[in-house]
Design a protein around this motif. Structure first.
Motif, short mmCIF file in Angstrom:
data_model
loop_
_atom_site.label_atom_id
_atom_site.label_comp_id
_atom_site.label_asym_id
_atom_site.label_seq_id
_atom_site.Cartn_x
_atom_site.Cartn_y
_atom_site.Cartn_z
N ASN A 128 0.83 -1.22 0.00
CA ASN A 128 0.00 0.00 0.00
C ASN A 128 0.86 1.26 0.00
OD1 ASN A 128 -2.32 -1.46 -0.13
ND2 ASN A 128 -2.62 -1.51 2.10
N LEU A 129 1.92 1.22 0.81
CA LEU A 129 2.84 2.35 0.87
C LEU A 129 3.54 2.52 -0.49
CD1 LEU A 129 3.54 4.22 3.17
CD2 LEU A 129 5.45 2.74 3.79
N PHE A 130 3.89 1.38 -1.10
CA PHE A 130 4.58 1.41 -2.39
C PHE A 130 3.66 2.01 -3.46
CE2 PHE A 130 6.19 -1.04 -6.22
CZ PHE A 130 7.32 -0.26 -6.38
N ARG A 131 2.37 1.64 -3.42
CA ARG A 131 1.41 2.21 -4.38
C ARG A 131 1.34 3.74 -4.21
NH1 ARG A 131 -1.57 -2.68 -4.01
NH2 ARG A 131 -1.82 -3.50 -6.12
N ALA A 155 16.52 9.07 -10.11
CA ALA A 155 16.52 7.72 -10.70
C ALA A 155 15.31 6.93 -10.22
CB ALA A 155 17.81 6.99 -10.32
N MET A 156 14.97 7.16 -8.95
CA MET A 156 13.83 6.45 -8.36
C MET A 156 12.53 6.89 -9.05
SD MET A 156 13.58 6.41 -4.31
CE MET A 156 12.11 6.01 -3.46
N VAL A 157 12.40 8.21 -9.22
CA VAL A 157 11.19 8.75 -9.84
C VAL A 157 11.10 8.31 -11.31
CG1 VAL A 157 10.07 10.91 -10.57
CG2 VAL A 157 10.97 10.69 -8.25
N ALA A 158 12.25 8.27 -11.99
CA ALA A 158 12.25 7.88 -13.40
C ALA A 158 11.71 6.46 -13.58
CB ALA A 158 13.66 7.98 -13.97
N LEU A 159 11.94 5.60 -12.59
CA LEU A 159 11.50 4.21 -12.70
C LEU A 159 10.02 4.03 -12.32
CD1 LEU A 159 14.63 2.54 -11.15
CD2 LEU A 159 13.74 2.01 -13.42
N ALA A 160 9.45 5.07 -11.71
CA ALA A 160 8.08 4.93 -11.18
C ALA A 160 7.05 4.84 -12.30
CB ALA A 160 7.76 6.11 -10.28
N ARG A 161 5.99 4.08 -12.05
CA ARG A 161 4.88 3.95 -12.99
C ARG A 161 3.59 4.20 -12.20
NH1 ARG A 161 8.73 3.94 -15.40
NH2 ARG A 161 9.67 2.45 -16.83
N LEU A 188 3.41 -16.93 -4.40
CA LEU A 188 3.83 -15.71 -3.71
C LEU A 188 3.15 -14.51 -4.37
CD1 LEU A 188 5.99 -14.27 -1.73
CD2 LEU A 188 7.32 -13.95 -3.82
N ALA A 189 2.37 -13.76 -3.58
CA ALA A 189 1.75 -12.55 -4.16
C ALA A 189 2.82 -11.47 -4.31
CB ALA A 189 0.62 -12.06 -3.27
N GLY A 190 3.74 -11.41 -3.35
CA GLY A 190 4.85 -10.46 -3.44
C GLY A 190 4.48 -9.07 -2.97
N CYS A 191 5.40 -8.13 -3.15
CA CYS A 191 5.17 -6.77 -2.65
C CYS A 191 5.12 -5.75 -3.79
CB CYS A 191 6.22 -6.41 -1.61
SG CYS A 191 7.91 -6.68 -2.15
N ALA A 192 6.21 -5.62 -4.53
CA ALA A 192 6.26 -4.60 -5.58
C ALA A 192 5.50 -5.04 -6.84
CB ALA A 192 7.71 -4.29 -5.93
N GLN A 193 5.61 -6.32 -7.18
CA GLN A 193 5.05 -6.77 -8.46
C GLN A 193 3.54 -6.50 -8.59
OE1 GLN A 193 6.51 -10.31 -10.67
NE2 GLN A 193 4.49 -11.13 -10.25
N PRO A 194 2.72 -6.80 -7.57
CA PRO A 194 1.28 -6.56 -7.74
C PRO A 194 0.96 -5.09 -7.99
CG PRO A 194 1.71 -7.77 -5.69
CD PRO A 194 3.04 -7.40 -6.27
N LEU A 196 2.89 -3.05 -9.67
CA LEU A 196 3.41 -2.67 -10.98
C LEU A 196 2.75 -3.46 -12.12
CD1 LEU A 196 7.14 -2.48 -9.90
CD2 LEU A 196 5.77 -0.53 -10.65
N ARG A 197 2.69 -4.78 -11.95
CA ARG A 197 2.15 -5.63 -13.02
C ARG A 197 1.35 -6.78 -12.42
NH1 ARG A 197 4.54 -5.83 -18.78
NH2 ARG A 197 6.24 -4.34 -18.69
N PRO A 198 0.16 -6.50 -11.90
CA PRO A 198 -0.64 -7.58 -11.30
C PRO A 198 -1.03 -8.65 -12.32
CG PRO A 198 -1.93 -5.57 -11.51
CD PRO A 198 -0.53 -5.21 -11.87
N GLU A 199 -0.98 -8.28 -13.61
CA GLU A 199 -1.40 -9.23 -14.65
C GLU A 199 -0.46 -10.44 -14.74
OE1 GLU A 199 -0.87 -6.00 -15.04
OE2 GLU A 199 0.32 -5.53 -16.82
N ILE A 200 0.73 -10.35 -14.13
CA ILE A 200 1.64 -11.50 -14.19
C ILE A 200 1.08 -12.65 -13.36
CG2 ILE A 200 3.96 -12.32 -13.59
CD1 ILE A 200 4.98 -9.45 -14.15
N ASN A 201 0.75 -12.35 -12.11
CA ASN A 201 0.20 -13.43 -11.27
C ASN A 201 -1.19 -13.85 -11.75
OD1 ASN A 201 2.45 -13.77 -9.77
ND2 ASN A 201 1.57 -13.10 -7.83
#
Ligand code: SF4
Ligand code: SF4
Length: 429
Positions: A128-131, A155-161, A188-194, A196-201
């Protein structure tokens, strides 16, 4: 390599383990040729052999880490290319993990560095914090505010979506087999991936359910701990690992689990190492081992299940980017390519496939200059095979290469799901 640890030092099991690893190194230097930082910088201290010497000195002298040791070990991507190359079987991963923990415990970093690391270790493992952070960073990008930020925050902001909205597959639940159940796995639901790209899981679960495998997202499981582990923040890493071990062990006891599947290879490498991380802990050792023994990359499990051939991908040229954590960390090299080929795709090997793309967890934010050089080199190699698509098995690589390769980037399992009756991957539309 000879070592001079005292008996008192060797009473510490971590030092004893480090000594064992150090002794296997025969200084041959084969590893230097395949180390991305040595390839870029040409400095022995930025090679595996040089870092092994630094770690040996640092541990033997039992002194706080110095700025030099911290600098060269921070520059290591933990890509583990050196482990694939080493003819003596030096377990560099366990050695550098121990060194990072020693550095974190004994070295006082400059304030900006400390702040940056704390920020990343606090935000990324909490979805939630990451979102929220992604939303803020995307807004900053939209109004052009990133130009005012210090380099690493830039660099951090450039990577953000823009973050994805939460999906049902991110939350604990059971996703039933379509027909007669023939297997039961945890994912594994994971932390960052959902975020960024929930469609993977979603794709992985859909495909597994069609293959009559029941998928459980276990209550209480979350971040695998690799992010903090690779920063040397052992307490946080072990706490995250314990939460997962407890959650999956409950599932093993309740209904059994054939496997614990991971769609982010960086996380998979760490989960497969839980057994080692808890080897000295009598309370957690057996459960950690049971979890590690069941951990599989999703492509390993799909290969074991056996997918029918498909023709959906016919004509599409897919460059396969081997994530370091998958090829070097887990030694899973053929399964993803073979599955893609059987699904009808033309799989293209990328030159210099052994070299990291520069993502490496938080490396692209903590070492932006080296990371960007590696990204540009990887992107040029990918473009040289003129693909229609890029497939890989790690969200970090996908984010790192997204704007650099000029073709859609998809997770291997999204392509497999599509080829076997699922929807076309969103990033291809
Ligand atoms: S290849 Fe292995 S044995 Fe040779 S220097 Fe590198 S780590 Fe040591
Ligand atoms: S892990 Fe990668 S960057 Fe680090 S020493 Fe080994 S090859 Fe070099």
């Amino acid at each position: 390599m000879q070592t001079t640890f005292t008996l008192a030092q060797l009473a510490d099991p971590n030092t004893a383990e480090a000594e064992k690893i150090l002794r296997t190194c025969v200084h041959c230097g084969f590893c230097t040729a395949t180390c991305p930082t040595y390839v870029l910088l040409g400095d022995e201290l930025d090679s595996p052999r040089g870092r092994i010497y630094l770690i040996k000195q640092m541990l033997e002298q039992d002194k706080p880490a110095s700025e030099v040791e911290a600098r060269h070990i921070d520059r290591c991507l933990s890509c583990l290319s050196c482990m694939t190359t080493c003819p003596s079987g030096v377990h560099y991963m366990h050695l550098v993990d121990h060194a990072r923990e020693h550095i974190e415990r004994t070295y006082r970093r400059p304030a900006a560095d400390r702040w940056m690391r704390r920020l990343l270790a606090t935000i990324i493992p909490r979805p939630n914090l990451f979102r929220l952070a992604l939303a803020g960073a995307s807004l900053a990008k939209l109004v052009g505010a990133q130009h005012w930020l210090p380099k690493r925050l830039r660099a951090m902001v450039a990577l953000a979506r823009i973050p994805a909205t939460p999906r049902v597959t991110d939350r604990p639940g059971v996703f039933p087999a379509q027909r007669q159940k023939c297997g039961r796995v945890a994912m594994l639901a994971g932390c960052a991936q959902p975020a960024l790209r929930p469609e993977i899981n979603e794709a992985a679960i859909r495909l597994l359910n069609r293959l009559d495998v029941e998928v459980v997202v276990a209550e209480g499981a979350g971040c695998c701990g690799s992010l903090t582990h690779h920063m040397g923040l052992e307490d946080a890493a072990l706490a995250a690992a314990k939460a997962n071990i407890a959650a999956w062990h409950r599932e093993i006891e309740a209904d059994g689990l054939d496997a614990i599947l991971v769609t982010t290879s960086g996380c998979g490498t760490t989960i497969k190492d839980y057994g080692y991380m808890f080897r000295e802990d009598p309370v957690w050792r057996d459960r950690a081992k049971a979890v590690s023994e069941r951990a599989r990359d999703v492509t390993e499990y799909l290969q074991h299940l056996g997918l029918k051939s498909a023709a959906q991908g016919a004509g599409l040229r897919v460059a396969y980017h081997a994530a370091c954590s998958l090829q070097h960390g887990q030694k899973v090299t053929e399964a993803p390519k073979q599955l893609l080929r059987e699904a009808g795709f033309t799989v293209l090997n990328v030159p210099e496939a052994h070299l990291c793309c520069g993502s490496a967890g938080t490396y692209n934010m903590l070492q932006p200059d080296l990371s960007q050089r590696l990204r540009d080199r990887k992107a040029a190699n990918i473009k040289s095979v003129v693909p229609d698509l890029l497939a890989t098995g790690n969200i970090g690589c996908m984010q790192q290469l997204e704007d650099a390769v000029g073709v859609p980037i998809v997770h291997t399992v999204e392509l497999l799901d599509w080829a076997h009756g699922g929807p076309r991957p969103r990033s291809m539309n």
